[in-house]
Design an enzyme around this catalytic site. Sequence first.
Site, PDB file in Angstrom:
ATOM      1  N   GLY A  31       0.826  -1.204   0.000  1.00 50.45           N
ATOM      2  CA  GLY A  31       0.000   0.000   0.000  1.00 50.45           C
ATOM      3  C   GLY A  31       0.859   1.251   0.000  1.00 50.45           C
ATOM      4  N   ALA A  32       0.239   2.376   0.426  1.00 51.29           N
ATOM      5  CA  ALA A  32       0.902   3.689   0.346  1.00 51.29           C
ATOM      6  C   ALA A  32       1.430   3.883  -1.077  1.00 51.29           C
ATOM      7  CB  ALA A  32       2.005   3.820   1.394  1.00 51.29           C
ATOM      8  N   HIS A  37       4.436   2.257  -8.044  1.00 52.19           N
ATOM      9  CA  HIS A  37       3.506   1.123  -8.039  1.00 52.19           C
ATOM     10  C   HIS A  37       2.615   1.160  -9.285  1.00 52.19           C
ATOM     11  CE1 HIS A  37       4.173   1.652  -3.565  1.00 52.19           C
ATOM     12  NE2 HIS A  37       4.456   0.373  -3.721  1.00 52.19           N
ATOM     13  N   ASP A 150      13.934  -2.032  -5.364  1.00 53.14           N
ATOM     14  CA  ASP A 150      14.203  -3.050  -4.342  1.00 53.14           C
ATOM     15  C   ASP A 150      15.041  -4.165  -4.977  1.00 53.14           C
ATOM     16  OD1 ASP A 150      12.560  -1.837  -2.260  1.00 53.14           O
ATOM     17  OD2 ASP A 150      10.902  -2.296  -3.588  1.00 53.14           O
ATOM     18  N   GLN A 153      15.772  -7.301  -2.972  1.00 51.32           N
ATOM     19  CA  GLN A 153      14.534  -8.095  -2.860  1.00 51.32           C
ATOM     20  C   GLN A 153      14.303  -8.892  -4.138  1.00 51.32           C
ATOM     21  OE1 GLN A 153      10.674  -6.727  -1.038  1.00 51.32           O
ATOM     22  NE2 GLN A 153      10.153  -6.215  -3.137  1.00 51.32           N
TER      23      GLN A 153
END
Length: 280
Positions: A31-32, A37, A150, A153
Amino acid sequence: MQVLITVQEMRAACRAIRRNGQSLGLVPTMGALHAGHIALVRAARSQCDVVAASIFVNPTQFGPNEDFAKYPRTFEQDCAMLRSESVALVFAPQPEEMYPTGASTIVEVEGVGDRLDGASRPGHFRGVATVVAKLFHIAAPDKAFFGQKDAAQVAVLRRMVRDLNFDLELIVCPTMREPDGLALSSRNRYLSAEQRTRALVLSSALNAISAAYRAGQKDVARLLEAGRHAIAAEPEVRIDYLAIVDWDTLMPFTEARAGALVAVAAHVGSTRLIDNTILE
Ligand code: PAF
């Protein structure tokens, strides 16, 4: 747009899409949401018939003294953004739904998962790999979309997909930046105006390293020195790590080469930011 809160509902909705012969793209998020995104959602829309996003602030990837409690939660706004991007499904479970009492199985990506952020934030990538593995099992997407911002990640999840034979493609989308170079991050909203200006030394340091590499410098120690020098312009920015590594293994190089990942993490006040670039 359907908002689903149970594993069962999400699984059934994703299964129906596949039965219909449609491909499914998954964008996992906490979220945020910001333009980074949305770029992932748009990439998913361009490559898949149907797009699903998850919104779950995953407790297991935060350390005990990290920002889980204050992590920005903007659910209504996030849903409005996803709806306007024609996302079909939003999976927004509560922590008890993802981690029912007694859950004790974890996914640990040894080696890669202990480097860079994995070294600074012990257990972080275990939490990420565990929740992403669960999302992959629940949604069974054809493709899953992550941001290059990221990068560590991404290395961990790529390894997990390979090692655990997930039948999906992991798509990495470029880092989105503000016009002045600041990488978009949900955590940027913690920064004061002054801290935001200071944070620009991170992208400046990456640019300095890339420029030195393009000018012929291959020695990693010297390249990192150029980066540290750029960050030293803002004494209140504290480096966590600055490294030039192989993007698959996250192992450091001594001699830089094209395709190497230059990654930085630093604290600006109490906010930890990360950024990276690939040497060309
Ligand atoms: O990148 C993130 O926002 C999170 O680490 C992810 C992949 C959604 C897992 O919680």
